[in-house]
Design a protein around this motif. Structure first.
Motif, PDB file in Angstrom:
ATOM      1  N   SER A  44      -3.858  15.453  -2.629  1.00 26.58           N
ATOM      2  CA  SER A  44      -5.031  16.419  -1.983  1.00 26.58           C
ATOM      3  C   SER A  44      -4.966  17.663  -2.980  1.00 26.58           C
ATOM      4  O   SER A  44      -3.898  17.948  -3.369  1.00 26.58           O
TER       5      SER A  44
ATOM      6  N   GLN B 225       2.333   2.077  -3.328  1.00 28.82           N
ATOM      7  CA  GLN B 225       1.421   2.322  -4.538  1.00 28.82           C
ATOM      8  C   GLN B 225       1.230   3.802  -4.452  1.00 28.82           C
ATOM      9  O   GLN B 225       1.620   4.485  -3.564  1.00 28.82           O
ATOM     10  N   GLU B 226       0.914   4.355  -5.748  1.00 25.55           N
ATOM     11  CA  GLU B 226       0.263   5.522  -5.879  1.00 25.55           C
ATOM     12  C   GLU B 226      -0.855   5.985  -5.245  1.00 25.55           C
ATOM     13  O   GLU B 226      -1.422   5.090  -4.939  1.00 25.55           O
ATOM     14  N   GLN B 227      -0.742   7.378  -4.633  1.00 24.27           N
ATOM     15  CA  GLN B 227      -1.714   7.812  -3.942  1.00 24.27           C
ATOM     16  C   GLN B 227      -2.144   9.007  -4.440  1.00 24.27           C
ATOM     17  O   GLN B 227      -1.391   9.872  -5.191  1.00 24.27           O
ATOM     18  N   LYS B 228      -3.450   9.234  -4.663  1.00 24.96           N
ATOM     19  CA  LYS B 228      -3.893  10.611  -5.253  1.00 24.96           C
ATOM     20  C   LYS B 228      -3.618  11.810  -4.319  1.00 24.96           C
ATOM     21  O   LYS B 228      -3.547  11.752  -3.048  1.00 24.96           O
TER      22      LYS B 228
ATOM     23  N   VAL C 115       0.777  -1.391   0.142  1.00 24.76           N
ATOM     24  CA  VAL C 115       0.120  -0.237   0.040  1.00 24.76           C
ATOM     25  C   VAL C 115       0.894   1.179   0.068  1.00 24.76           C
ATOM     26  O   VAL C 115       0.606   2.404  -0.668  1.00 24.76           O
ATOM     27  N   PHE C 116       2.174   1.209   0.858  1.00 28.88           N
ATOM     28  CA  PHE C 116       2.889   2.476   0.743  1.00 28.88           C
ATOM     29  C   PHE C 116       3.288   2.738  -0.536  1.00 28.88           C
ATOM     30  O   PHE C 116       3.691   3.825  -0.683  1.00 28.88           O
TER      31      PHE C 116
ATOM     32  N   PHE D 269      -0.819  12.430  -8.708  1.00 26.16           N
ATOM     33  CA  PHE D 269      -0.434  11.300  -7.729  1.00 26.16           C
ATOM     34  C   PHE D 269       0.786  11.532  -7.195  1.00 26.16           C
ATOM     35  O   PHE D 269       1.747  12.393  -7.439  1.00 26.16           O
ATOM     36  N   LYS D 270       1.130  10.551  -6.091  1.00 26.49           N
ATOM     37  CA  LYS D 270       2.312  10.671  -5.525  1.00 26.49           C
ATOM     38  C   LYS D 270       2.751   9.235  -5.003  1.00 26.49           C
ATOM     39  O   LYS D 270       1.812   8.186  -4.801  1.00 26.49           O
ATOM     40  N   ASN D 271       4.018   8.711  -5.019  1.00 25.42           N
ATOM     41  CA  ASN D 271       4.477   7.860  -4.150  1.00 25.42           C
ATOM     42  C   ASN D 271       5.772   8.123  -3.376  1.00 25.42           C
ATOM     43  O   ASN D 271       5.739   9.207  -3.082  1.00 25.42           O
ATOM     44  N   LYS D 272       6.463   7.095  -2.967  1.00 23.27           N
ATOM     45  CA  LYS D 272       7.508   7.516  -1.965  1.00 23.27           C
ATOM     46  C   LYS D 272       8.551   8.256  -2.550  1.00 23.27           C
ATOM     47  O   LYS D 272       9.227   8.991  -2.071  1.00 23.27           O
TER      48      LYS D 272
ATOM     49  N   TYR E  90       6.418  12.724  -7.279  1.00 21.62           N
ATOM     50  CA  TYR E  90       5.067  13.329  -7.641  1.00 21.62           C
ATOM     51  C   TYR E  90       4.894  12.877  -9.407  1.00 21.62           C
ATOM     52  O   TYR E  90       5.640  13.114 -10.105  1.00 21.62           O
TER      53      TYR E  90
END
Length: 208
Positions: free
Chosen positions: A24, A19-22, A16-17, A140-143, A146
């Motif tokens: 804000s 993976q990409e997250q949208k 989960v960490f 999106f962003k990951n570790k 951007y």
């Protein structure tokens, strides 16, 4: 059983960490402001690149490399040096091609597609595509990065490109990787190395 469950939980958390997250709305605003501010200061850019062409019917990506020169407002030289010599120059509303010594030119002004290609390349490198009316954009962003994902709106671009992905390293305001995904899901990945912003170089690099 407890050990297995622990490993499963740790694995899921890591997945989960990674993976990409949208991003804000606040993150998007800060990110765009930072990139656009730096983009305005870029008058020239010189960089090495490695390009990976992924084709579904090949077991290994095709790798090429070279140099790219960019000068504001619209001079661009995309120069392949390995494993072959090939360059494409956008200059004075024309496209100049040198294919291992075989030279040709095209009047880009008479071709909307070449205008779009030029704009897309320059915008991808500089990151100045955020307000382009021809793309819908998601952030999106990951570790490490951007990531902006640009989906073409017009049929002309959709014919050649399904999605453009721009990767900005965390803490930086210029693109380090670009992925151009085709309608077939084959893609071209370009990794920029040794970038020099506002580099000084001879304008002769824009001569065919």
């Amino acid at each position: 059983m407890k050990i297995r469950m622990l490993f499963f939980v740790l694995f899921m958390n890591f997945t989960v960490f990674a993976q990409e997250q949208k991003m804000s709305a606040t993150e998007i605003s800060l990110f765009k402001t930072s990139v656009e501010k730096e983009t305005k200061t870029i008058k020239s850019l010189k960089t090495d690149f490695i390009q990976y062409k992924h084709l579904s019917f090949l077991s290994k990506d095709i790798e090429t490399s070279g140099k790219m020169y960019l000068k504001s407002p619209n001079l661009l030289n995309w120069q392949y040096t390995n494993p072959y010599q090939y360059s494409i120059i956008f200059k004075n509303n024309k496209v100049y091609i040198n294919d291992q010594g075989k030279k040709s030119s095209i009047n880009a002004g008479n071709s909307k597609m070449f205008e779009k290609i030029n704009k897309l390349i320059v915008g991808s490198v500089s990151g100045n595509l955020f307000d382009d009316e021809e793309f819908s954009i998601e952030y999106f962003k990951n570790k490490e990065f951007y990531i902006t994902k640009l989906t073409p709106k017009t049929a002309t671009i959709k014919k050649y490109i399904k999605l453009v992905e721009l990767y900005f390293p965390i803490g930086e305001s210029t693109v380090s990787q670009v992925r151009l995904i085709e309608p077939s899901n084959d893609f071209t990945k370009i990794v920029f190395k040794n970038k020099q912003l506002n580099a000084k170089f001879d304008d002769a690099v824009f001569n065919q």
